[in-house]
Motif scaffolding. Structure first.
Motif, PDB file in Angstrom:
ATOM      1  N   UNK A 155     -25.243  21.200  27.045  1.00  0.00           N
ATOM      2  CA  UNK A 155     -25.304  22.652  26.868  1.00  0.00           C
ATOM      3  C   UNK A 155     -24.513  23.371  27.954  1.00  0.00           C
ATOM      4  N   UNK A 156     -24.686  22.957  29.198  1.00  0.00           N
ATOM      5  CA  UNK A 156     -24.034  23.631  30.320  1.00  0.00           C
ATOM      6  C   UNK A 156     -22.543  23.326  30.383  1.00  0.00           C
ATOM      7  N   UNK A 157     -22.175  22.048  30.292  1.00  0.00           N
ATOM      8  CA  UNK A 157     -20.769  21.678  30.480  1.00  0.00           C
ATOM      9  C   UNK A 157     -19.884  22.176  29.348  1.00  0.00           C
ATOM     10  N   UNK A 158     -20.391  22.173  28.101  1.00  0.00           N
ATOM     11  CA  UNK A 158     -19.586  22.694  26.997  1.00  0.00           C
ATOM     12  C   UNK A 158     -19.281  24.165  27.229  1.00  0.00           C
ATOM     13  N   UNK A 159     -20.293  24.933  27.614  1.00  0.00           N
ATOM     14  CA  UNK A 159     -20.083  26.367  27.833  1.00  0.00           C
ATOM     15  C   UNK A 159     -19.179  26.625  29.032  1.00  0.00           C
ATOM     16  N   UNK A 160     -19.425  25.918  30.139  1.00  0.00           N
ATOM     17  CA  UNK A 160     -18.636  26.155  31.350  1.00  0.00           C
ATOM     18  C   UNK A 160     -17.189  25.707  31.172  1.00  0.00           C
TER      19      UNK A 160
ATOM     20  N   UNK B 283     -27.032  24.874  14.036  1.00  0.00           N
ATOM     21  CA  UNK B 283     -25.698  25.477  14.014  1.00  0.00           C
ATOM     22  C   UNK B 283     -25.110  25.412  15.420  1.00  0.00           C
ATOM     23  N   UNK B 284     -23.973  24.718  15.560  1.00  0.00           N
ATOM     24  CA  UNK B 284     -23.403  24.501  16.883  1.00  0.00           C
ATOM     25  C   UNK B 284     -22.994  25.812  17.558  1.00  0.00           C
TER      26      UNK B 284
ATOM     27  N   UNK C  49     -25.576  30.608  25.533  1.00  0.00           N
ATOM     28  CA  UNK C  49     -25.069  30.611  26.901  1.00  0.00           C
ATOM     29  C   UNK C  49     -24.081  31.775  27.028  1.00  0.00           C
ATOM     30  N   UNK C  50     -24.254  32.663  27.997  1.00  0.00           N
ATOM     31  CA  UNK C  50     -23.386  33.853  28.083  1.00  0.00           C
ATOM     32  C   UNK C  50     -21.910  33.528  28.262  1.00  0.00           C
TER      33      UNK C  50
ATOM     34  N   UNK D 204     -16.586  34.025  25.710  1.00  0.00           N
ATOM     35  CA  UNK D 204     -15.291  33.416  25.379  1.00  0.00           C
ATOM     36  C   UNK D 204     -15.102  33.320  23.873  1.00  0.00           C
ATOM     37  N   UNK D 205     -16.179  33.087  23.144  1.00  0.00           N
ATOM     38  CA  UNK D 205     -16.093  32.904  21.690  1.00  0.00           C
ATOM     39  C   UNK D 205     -15.608  34.164  20.983  1.00  0.00           C
ATOM     40  N   UNK D 206     -15.754  35.303  21.584  1.00  0.00           N
ATOM     41  CA  UNK D 206     -15.330  36.554  20.968  1.00  0.00           C
ATOM     42  C   UNK D 206     -13.821  36.611  20.737  1.00  0.00           C
TER      43      UNK D 206
END
Length: 533
Positions: free
Chosen positions: A468-473, A499-500, A507-508, A513-515
């Motif tokens: 969870x953390x490393x994918x977001x970071x 849903x991935x 995660x903020x 970034x996804x935006x």
């Protein structure tokens, strides 16, 4: 003693020599040559299959990791995988060739494995010299060894395939050791070195040399067998490799192996009985049982026995992994078929009259090669290669080439295929620290106790929080050119589908970034999102 009278000179001796007509090739020799060529047709057919796309997905994934390792990422720190390091070390060779030569990665890997097959074929040919092979056995082995080297088809280049092909000259060398035949030092050491590396690719493979060396010990006796330096050389290679892992890759035993035991072992498995009845390993077991009934029949036939023991060792290796995957079964089939062929040829040499053996040998070689080739073609090859352009992997490759050729791509999927080899063919590099989301799958094999769809961060296991953390970071620190998302998460339904994007957007850093991504295409149950400039 009176010498015989001298003969009168013959004037014809000084005449021009009479030109005699060239002898015609006999009909039997022509037929034998034709049969020899026909016996190699199945091997050539499988060679064409091997050269055609797609590359095996596991092989492609290992290549992708090796390329990333060569590019500066750290194995077992930035690149987390269940495989011991040897396969990545070996795959550095084609990765380097793909980076430093006009060849790309898949082409370089194919060239390397084909070169290995040619070398093993040559080694096997040299080792068969001087052995007491009859004409039929020699003809059958001459056709079956090249076929066996390439009959893996779609699984060509898999660890199990590499182990099986290296086991062939190792078994022939073991037969020579039993028979007391001298083998050149360079050839013997080369065969032993390749076999030692191949058996070290997985710890399960060590049962193969254990069975073969046990048979050699039984046949030669303890004094002669234990005095042979080759098994000790093999053991020394394994010990050096094992000792190097904690020194060079301390995270493997300290971090990766506990994750494998906790989250990977039980993913997609059969039980001990179910794997024997599985549609993949089941037929391989039947072939092995046929080999057991045939290979031990001819007296003094050491090579069929050794090949059969290698097949039994490959079966034990597949059984204890209890996955039932195609590449686990392929070495059982390869080595069992070769054992059947060697035993059949040895037996026919004892019952066919010598005058008929040359022709009979070629005919038997044609029949056995054709039959075994057709049996091997019952699986994924050559059908996956023939219809590749219509498969999802080909269409996904085209989408990635159009939207992210040569770029970095985050893949949120539980699948290796068709993600690999599509990434490889598009020259794209995965940014995920694992080859797929197997770690997230394992951590979510059961629904959260809270009844919610996703666990809160304080409820997550260490492994799940790591993903969870490393994918977001990593996503926020260096946004990739595209994100490939699978609709099928491979995670149990718990009131709603996992849903991935929804999961990681909590995660903020990921959400922000996804935006900047928009949907750029859809292939079946895969969606590709492209970063906006």
């Amino acid at each position: 003693m009176t010498p015989p009278p001298a003969k009168a000179a013959d004037p014809s001796l000084d005449a021009e020599p009479i030109a005699l007509p060239a002898p015609r090739v006999s009909g039997l020799s022509a037929r034998i040559g034709l049969l020899r060529a026909l016996a190699l047709v199945p091997a050539l057919a499988f060679l064409v299959v091997v050269l055609a796309p797609p590359m095996n997905h596991d092989v492609a994934a290992v290549l992708n990791f090796a390329e990333r390792w060569l590019g500066g990422e750290r194995l077992y720190r930035d690149l987390i995988d269940v495989n011991p390091p040897l396969i990545f070390m070996i795959t550095l060779i084609p990765a380097a060739l793909g980076s430093w030569t006009p060849l790309d990665g898949p082409e370089a890997l194919l060239v390397c494995v084909l070169a290995l097959c040619v070398g093993l074929w040559r080694m096997s040919h040299l080792l068969r010299r001087g052995r007491a092979e009859g004409p039929i056995e020699a003809a059958v082995l001459g056709a079956m060894i090249p076929l066996t080297l390439v009959m893996a088809g779609y699984d060509f280049g898999q660890r199990e395939h590499l182990m099986a092909i290296c086991a062939i000259p190792y078994a022939i060398l073991a037969a020579r050791r039993i028979e007391g035949l001298y083998t050149g030092r360079a050839l013997a050491i080369g065969v032993t070195l390749l076999a030692a590396l191949a058996f070290a690719l997985k710890p399960h493979f060590l049962v193969v040399p254990a069975l073969i060396e046990g048979f050699v010990l039984l046949k030669r006796g303890p004094r002669r067998a234990l005095a042979d330096a080759l098994p000790w050389l093999m053991a020394a290679i394994w010990l050096v490799y094992l000792a190097s892992i904690p020194l060079l890759f301390p995270e493997y035993f300290g971090y990766v192996v506990p994750l494998v035991w906790q989250f990977y072992i039980d993913l997609g498995t059969f039980d001990a009985l179910g794997v024997l009845m599985s549609p993949v390993l089941g037929p391989a077991v039947l072939v092995m049982l046929c080999a057991i009934g045939i290979a031990f029949r001819p007296r003094g036939a050491n090579l069929p026995n050794l090949l059969l023991l290698a097949a039994i060792g490959a079966f034990i290796s597949a059984w204890v992994q209890h996955k039932g995957w195609s590449y686990h079964a392929i070495p059982v089939i390869m080595l069992s078929c070769l054992a059947i062929a060697a035993a059949t040829g040895h037996w026919l040499d004892s019952v066919v009259t010598p005058v008929r053996q040359p022709g009979a040998g070629r005919a038997v070689a044609v029949v056995m090669a054709a039959g075994i080739g057709l049996f091997a073609a019952r699986g994924e090859a050559p059908w996956r290669e023939i219809w590749f352009t219509q498969h999802i992997a080909s269409r996904l490759t085209n989408l990635l080439r159009a939207e992210a050729y040569g770029e970095r791509v985050l893949v949120l999927s539980p699948d290796l295929y068709p993600v690999y080899p599509a990434l490889n063919y598009a020259h794209a590099q995965m940014t995920l620290r694992t080859m797929n989301l197997w770690l997230l799958q394992g951590a979510n094999s059961a629904c959260p106790a809270s009844g919610e769809r996703y666990r809160q961060t304080w409820e997550m296991s260490r492994a799940e929080f790591f993903v969870y953390r490393t994918v977001a970071e990593d996503f926020a620190a260096a946004p990739p050119a595209a994100v490939l998302v699978a609709d099928n998460p491979g995670i149990p339904w718990c009131g709603s589908e996992f849903n991935f994007i929804e999961y990681f957007s909590r995660h903020p850093l990921f959400a922000e970034t996804w935006e900047h991504y928009r949907e750029g295409g859809r292939i079946d149950n895969y969606r590709l999102y492209v970063r906006e400039n």
